[in-house]
Scaffold this motif. Sequence first.
Motif, PDB file in Angstrom:
ATOM      1  N   GLY A  79      50.125 -48.052  -2.575  1.00 19.26           N
ATOM      2  CA  GLY A  79      50.418 -47.348  -3.982  1.00 19.26           C
ATOM      3  C   GLY A  79      50.791 -47.481  -4.804  1.00 19.26           C
ATOM      4  O   GLY A  79      51.663 -46.805  -5.969  1.00 19.26           O
ATOM      5  N   ILE A  80      49.965 -48.263  -5.489  1.00 18.12           N
ATOM      6  CA  ILE A  80      49.495 -49.031  -7.075  1.00 18.12           C
ATOM      7  C   ILE A  80      48.989 -47.770  -7.611  1.00 18.12           C
ATOM      8  O   ILE A  80      48.731 -47.509  -8.932  1.00 18.12           O
ATOM      9  CB  ILE A  80      49.349 -49.817  -7.735  1.00 18.12           C
ATOM     10  N   GLU A  81      48.120 -46.569  -6.645  1.00 19.94           N
ATOM     11  CA  GLU A  81      46.831 -45.979  -7.453  1.00 19.94           C
ATOM     12  C   GLU A  81      48.090 -45.204  -7.887  1.00 19.94           C
ATOM     13  O   GLU A  81      47.295 -44.142  -9.065  1.00 19.94           O
ATOM     14  CB  GLU A  81      46.299 -45.325  -6.342  1.00 19.94           C
ATOM     15  N   ASP A  82      48.838 -44.526  -7.754  1.00 17.44           N
ATOM     16  CA  ASP A  82      49.496 -43.565  -8.742  1.00 17.44           C
ATOM     17  C   ASP A  82      50.270 -43.636  -9.810  1.00 17.44           C
ATOM     18  O   ASP A  82      51.065 -43.217 -10.573  1.00 17.44           O
ATOM     19  CB  ASP A  82      50.210 -42.753  -7.642  1.00 17.44           C
ATOM     20  N   LYS A  83      50.779 -45.304  -9.877  1.00 16.79           N
ATOM     21  CA  LYS A  83      51.304 -45.836 -10.808  1.00 16.79           C
ATOM     22  C   LYS A  83      50.464 -45.565 -12.137  1.00 16.79           C
ATOM     23  O   LYS A  83      48.962 -45.239 -12.621  1.00 16.79           O
ATOM     24  CB  LYS A  83      50.928 -46.933 -11.075  1.00 16.79           C
TER      25      LYS A  83
END
Length: 320
Positions: A79-83
Amino acid sequence: MWAEREGLLLRLTNESGAVNYGEAAPISWFGTESVDDAEAVCQNLGEYVTEETLAAVPVRCGCLRFALAQALGGHEMAGIEDKKALPVAVLLPAGRAALPLIGPKAEAGFRTFKWKVGVAEVGEELPLLDDLIAELPAGAKLRLDANGAWERRQAERWLERCADRPVEFIEQPCFAKKSYGATAHARAEDLLLGLANDFPTPIALDESVVDAGDVARWLERGWPGVYVVKPALLGDAAAVLAQLEKAKAAVVFSSALETAVGAKAALRLAFAFGGEPRALGFGVWPLFQDQRCDGPYMAPFIRPQDVAALNEEAVWNVVS
Ligand code: MG
């Protein structure tokens, strides 16, 4: 001058053969365990490492606990990919030498500038502040880092001057090591709290926040300023950061001068943190003789994909 960075790299293989890495990057003069301490604990871990093994590692070995959590997959965070990309602060040298560097760094895209103070006398440095501010691009932020160099009166003079100027915070104006004795340590902490309450410019804790216990103590005291945290020193960093997030604390993530292995975990935690994003204190690489050991090279931003691209196995192969 720090010519050699000693630390430990851990490599764990799970039952299905998947490999995970972790890094213990102690800074013993900063108050962590030593590399030898961490290594001695590793020698006794046995052949298999589990969550129970991790729980049994002494709390004073916060760097090793961080490494084990990483190698056990505890810092894997989807979920950090979209940060969004996070800005990086650029470090300026002390004194007048900072002035000619601001223009080129602003041109390169940096908007948060960190200036080392407390190196020369207040009377010599303080008059430079306005010259420095005049060089900043519109909307830029200036951080001052005194590394604990000041007594109360010197800190007050700086805080008075900064009150109506675009200073994001003053980092560690005063400090007394725990080894100076409990009285001096407690007096310095009271002084920091007093200064934080008496002046409008926020104060950031760096040397005062080494391990998880320090974070817990300052949270309990209701610290109103900023926390500079080096995740690699925090042991169970995810739990400590969850406490900071719950308290809506202002957090600046900072490097422990680790390799790409530890950097991968530390930066993942920075991206996963829910609070207001502040410029990262990760503008430290390149640092190592072999560039494969470095984290993302200093640039105005670090993106999640820069973190994902860090190759732990390559670091392992370089040093082993
Ligand atoms: Mg600092």
